[in-house]
Design an enzyme around this catalytic site. Sequence first.
Site, PDB file in Angstrom:
ATOM      1  N   GLY A   7       0.832  -1.208   0.000  1.00  0.00           N
ATOM      2  CA  GLY A   7       0.000   0.000   0.000  1.00  0.00           C
ATOM      3  C   GLY A   7       0.864   1.254   0.000  1.00  0.00           C
ATOM      4  N   ALA A   9       1.716   3.430  -2.128  1.00  0.00           N
ATOM      5  CA  ALA A   9       1.345   4.639  -2.877  1.00  0.00           C
ATOM      6  C   ALA A   9       0.123   5.332  -2.267  1.00  0.00           C
ATOM      7  CB  ALA A   9       1.058   4.286  -4.330  1.00  0.00           C
ATOM      8  N   PHE A  11      -2.535   7.079   0.699  1.00  0.00           N
ATOM      9  CA  PHE A  11      -2.520   8.280   1.550  1.00  0.00           C
ATOM     10  C   PHE A  11      -1.619   8.052   2.773  1.00  0.00           C
ATOM     11  CE2 PHE A  11      -5.248   9.955   5.222  1.00  0.00           C
ATOM     12  CZ  PHE A  11      -4.597  11.177   5.296  1.00  0.00           C
ATOM     13  N   ASP A  52       0.132  -7.227  -6.441  1.00  0.00           N
ATOM     14  CA  ASP A  52      -1.107  -7.627  -5.769  1.00  0.00           C
ATOM     15  C   ASP A  52      -0.726  -8.561  -4.620  1.00  0.00           C
ATOM     16  OD1 ASP A  52      -3.561  -8.678  -5.008  1.00  0.00           O
ATOM     17  OD2 ASP A  52      -4.339  -8.729  -7.068  1.00  0.00           O
ATOM     18  N   TYR A 176     -16.270  -3.116   6.055  1.00  0.00           N
ATOM     19  CA  TYR A 176     -14.853  -2.763   6.233  1.00  0.00           C
ATOM     20  C   TYR A 176     -14.377  -3.193   7.621  1.00  0.00           C
ATOM     21  CZ  TYR A 176     -10.802   0.299   7.006  1.00  0.00           C
ATOM     22  OH  TYR A 176      -9.561   0.797   7.308  1.00  0.00           O
TER      23      TYR A 176
HETATM   24  C1  UD1 Z   1     -14.144   6.631   9.982  1.00  0.00           C
HETATM   25  C2  UD1 Z   1     -14.138   5.839   8.699  1.00  0.00           C
HETATM   26  C3  UD1 Z   1     -13.623   4.494   8.922  1.00  0.00           C
HETATM   27  C4  UD1 Z   1     -12.232   4.617   9.492  1.00  0.00           C
HETATM   28  C5  UD1 Z   1     -12.296   5.396  10.786  1.00  0.00           C
HETATM   29  C6  UD1 Z   1     -10.949   5.579  11.397  1.00  0.00           C
HETATM   30  C7  UD1 Z   1     -15.603   5.960   6.785  1.00  0.00           C
HETATM   31  C8  UD1 Z   1     -17.003   6.043   6.275  1.00  0.00           C
HETATM   32  N1  UD1 Z   1     -15.460   5.804   8.109  1.00  0.00           N
HETATM   33  O1  UD1 Z   1     -15.125   6.133  10.871  1.00  0.00           O
HETATM   34  O2  UD1 Z   1     -13.581   3.733   7.747  1.00  0.00           O
HETATM   35  O3  UD1 Z   1     -11.642   3.406   9.729  1.00  0.00           O
HETATM   36  O4  UD1 Z   1     -12.880   6.643  10.559  1.00  0.00           O
HETATM   37  O5  UD1 Z   1     -10.149   6.389  10.619  1.00  0.00           O
HETATM   38  O6  UD1 Z   1     -14.674   6.041   6.032  1.00  0.00           O
HETATM   39  N2  UD1 Z   1     -20.424  13.077   9.577  1.00  0.00           N
HETATM   40  C9  UD1 Z   1     -20.922  14.359   9.410  1.00  0.00           C
HETATM   41  N3  UD1 Z   1     -21.015  14.856   8.146  1.00  0.00           N
HETATM   42  C10 UD1 Z   1     -20.620  14.144   7.037  1.00  0.00           C
HETATM   43  C11 UD1 Z   1     -20.131  12.827   7.223  1.00  0.00           C
HETATM   44  C12 UD1 Z   1     -20.034  12.331   8.518  1.00  0.00           C
HETATM   45  O7  UD1 Z   1     -21.274  15.040  10.364  1.00  0.00           O
HETATM   46  O8  UD1 Z   1     -20.717  14.683   5.922  1.00  0.00           O
HETATM   47  C13 UD1 Z   1     -20.329  12.540  10.958  1.00  0.00           C
HETATM   48  C14 UD1 Z   1     -20.922  11.141  11.103  1.00  0.00           C
HETATM   49  O9  UD1 Z   1     -22.275  11.218  11.393  1.00  0.00           O
HETATM   50  C15 UD1 Z   1     -20.105  10.585  12.260  1.00  0.00           C
HETATM   51  C16 UD1 Z   1     -18.749  11.316  12.165  1.00  0.00           C
HETATM   52  O10 UD1 Z   1     -18.958  12.412  11.284  1.00  0.00           O
HETATM   53  O11 UD1 Z   1     -20.705  10.927  13.483  1.00  0.00           O
HETATM   54  C17 UD1 Z   1     -17.641  10.453  11.645  1.00  0.00           C
HETATM   55  O12 UD1 Z   1     -18.005   9.921  10.385  1.00  0.00           O
HETATM   56  P1  UD1 Z   1     -17.011   9.026   9.491  1.00  0.00           P
HETATM   57  O13 UD1 Z   1     -15.710   9.687   9.361  1.00  0.00           O
HETATM   58  O14 UD1 Z   1     -17.726   8.677   8.238  1.00  0.00           O
HETATM   59  O15 UD1 Z   1     -16.978   7.642  10.287  1.00  0.00           O
HETATM   60  P2  UD1 Z   1     -16.201   7.107  11.561  1.00  0.00           P
HETATM   61  O16 UD1 Z   1     -17.212   6.322  12.288  1.00  0.00           O
HETATM   62  O17 UD1 Z   1     -15.505   8.144  12.355  1.00  0.00           O
END
Ligand code: UD1
Length: 352
Positions: A7, A9, A11, A52, A176
Amino acid sequence: MRVLLTGAAGFIGSQVRRVLANAGHEVVAVDLMLAAAHGPAAPPPVGVERVDVRNPAALDDRLTGIDVVCHQAAVVGAGVSAQDAPAYASHNDLGTAVLLAAMSRAGCRRMVLASSMVVYGEGCYRAADSTSRVPAPRSRDELERGFFEHRDLHSGEPLGWAPVGEDTPVRPRSLYAASKVAQEHYAAAWATATDSAVTALRYHNVYGDDMPRDTPYSGVAALFRSALAAGVPPQVFEDGGQMRDFVHVRDVAAANLAAVERPLPGFVALNIASGQPISIGAVATLLAAAHLGPAPVITGKFRPGDVRHVVASPDRARELLDFTAAIGPEPGLTEFARAPLRAVGGAGAPTW
Ligand code: UD1
């Protein structure tokens, strides 16, 4: 040390590659260059080979003389539909299983594994008398009525959050998350069966330079940052009081360097976090102010699968790896508000 970095390449992987090389390690850098993460037909960066991890022969060629594998390659995001399940199972779980088998053939007995706080599902909660609680997922009815906090079954009072330690039982809630739990379990079983060592780094919410732009698979930092880049107010779900730990990608890279350089016996899982929890509303406000963009909108909308609070305990990583994040959320998010984002070229669903 000679390190195989998968992985490389991505972020996070590209930052890990930089810190490993700067510390004098010899890095064998590989990446599949998945279209979902890099856009269609993107060539690997200079010094990274397209490999891969599900291909045993390709791994055998590259594992000779490797001291430790730093396994960052994965399909990320929470999963958009059931159609994503095979991609998570194939790239994340089969990939890890093939890699572990190849490591044993090559006599390599150490892995640093990129895991995630998503393995916990819900965070930890505490009632007013400080006793711990494990609440059931919030119901759609509660969320529709604007009751966003978990409530104590007996008193009906809102529950407070408590830091999540690594011994908290895993409760994956997304495809995931299920794939990350499976990766950890394969790696832990491999460590026991072969007397090898795995340090699983459970990243909390990672953000920073070169983060991929928003896609349906993005976390909230990329969504807020991309909205601001487009001149649109960040949309905050619920009441903005959801607590998380936002950890800068340079700190995540530093944690990987520490884990590569400090062997720990057996399977050890560690939270990788800033140690400074922050609400989603505060993240949106900080980013908008630092970007000089429109103020966030608290929408009161919700996503039924979301967890309310997940806040890390960073203690074990400090004790065992001597890792403490250097970048707090305020300076880190202020910098991120203006940092470049990575274009992903209309990334679609991951293929397998
Ligand atoms: C996220 C990731 C997860 C990753 C983890 C740790 C996603 C969808 N989730 O989990 O894969 O392993 O961080 O790095 O990639 N929210 C808003 N507005 C938006 C989108 C989200 O307010 O436009 C809020 C959501 O309701 C939630 C919070 O932000 O309460 C975090 O959301 P998100 O980053 O998607 O998910 P995590 O549960 O933190």
